[in-house]
Design an enzyme around this catalytic site. Structure first.
Site, short mmCIF file in Angstrom:
data_model
loop_
_atom_site.label_atom_id
_atom_site.label_comp_id
_atom_site.label_asym_id
_atom_site.label_seq_id
_atom_site.Cartn_x
_atom_site.Cartn_y
_atom_site.Cartn_z
N CYS A 8 0.81 -1.22 0.00
CA CYS A 8 0.00 0.00 0.00
C CYS A 8 0.85 1.28 0.00
O CYS A 8 0.31 2.36 -0.15
CB CYS A 8 -0.92 0.02 1.22
SG CYS A 8 0.00 0.09 2.75
N CYS A 16 -1.00 -4.88 6.76
CA CYS A 16 -0.78 -3.74 7.66
C CYS A 16 -0.11 -4.20 8.95
O CYS A 16 0.75 -3.51 9.50
CB CYS A 16 -2.10 -3.06 7.99
SG CYS A 16 -3.19 -2.87 6.59
#
Ligand code: FES
Length: 211
Positions: A36, A107
């Site tokens: 990301c 994440c």
């Protein structure tokens, strides 16, 4: 569609523990996610004798699950020895948070990578790396992949800033296709030096700009 976060994730997101930076830390690392483009920085203070983490802080430039994982892993790591802290996994962090949606796995991986990179930075700075293989150009490039180009928030390899990398007699030279007077030039240079200098057989890092 909103991501279904657990109550614990939301609580850590709203009130993250150990957020911030440590001035003059014993070790630090900045990791970027290839998935990301977000980043996390981890700072450590370590008791040299017991090898225990006495203080740990993180800064997240990521999403809610990255912040929540950063919060939980810093809580898990504080007081542990470096060897124990290396064992903290993203699965463990995710479990402690009551689970994370699968789409958010990267994440928590990013936060755990940040912790592991900071531990590695400590070991390199303190000559604790037992396996001392000679540094290769490939290793230099791998490290450069973790240096962000702040102008776009992606690493300097992917944004094709690195024109050439060479290594001779302990001197690593990195040539950047970037203006030397750009506002981010010094940040990038410092980050490159910080990434490469701790390697045991690197004596000097030279960063040059084409413009
Ligand atoms: Fe980038 Fe979560 S989406 S860290």
């Amino acid at each position: 569609m909103p991501v279904p976060y657990s109550e614990i994730v939301m609580e850590h997101f709203r009130h993250p523990r150990n957020v911030g930076r440590i001035e003059n830390p014993d070790a630090k690392a900045v990791e970027g996610s290839t998935a990301c483009g977000d980043m996390v920085a981890v700072y450590l203070m370590v008791d040299e004798e017991s090898q225990r983490i006495t203080d740990i802080k993180f800064e997240s430039y990521g999403c809610a699950s990255n912040i929540a994982t950063g919060s939980i892993i810093t809580e898990l790591a504080k007081g542990k020895t470096l060897e124990e802290a290396k064992e903290i996994s993203w699965q463990q962090a995710s479990e402690a948070l009551g689970g994370l949606p699968p789409v958010k796995t990267h994440c928590s991986v990013l936060a755990v990578d940040g912790l592991r990179a900071a531990i590695q930075n400590y070991e390199e700075r303190h000559g604790l790396v037992t396996e001392q293989k000679p540094t290769t150009l490939e290793e230099l490039r791998r490290r450069l992949r973790h240096v962000m180009n702040p102008a776009v928030g992606l690493d300097i390899i992917r944004t094709k800033l690195v024109e050439d990398v060479s290594l001779e007699n302990g001197v690593a030279r990195v040539l950047l296709d970037f203006p030397a007077d750009h506002q981010f030039a010094n940040n990038i240079r410092d980050e490159i030096i910080e990434r490469i200098e701790p390697l045991w057989d690197i004596e000097r890092v030279e960063v040059e700009f084409t413009e």
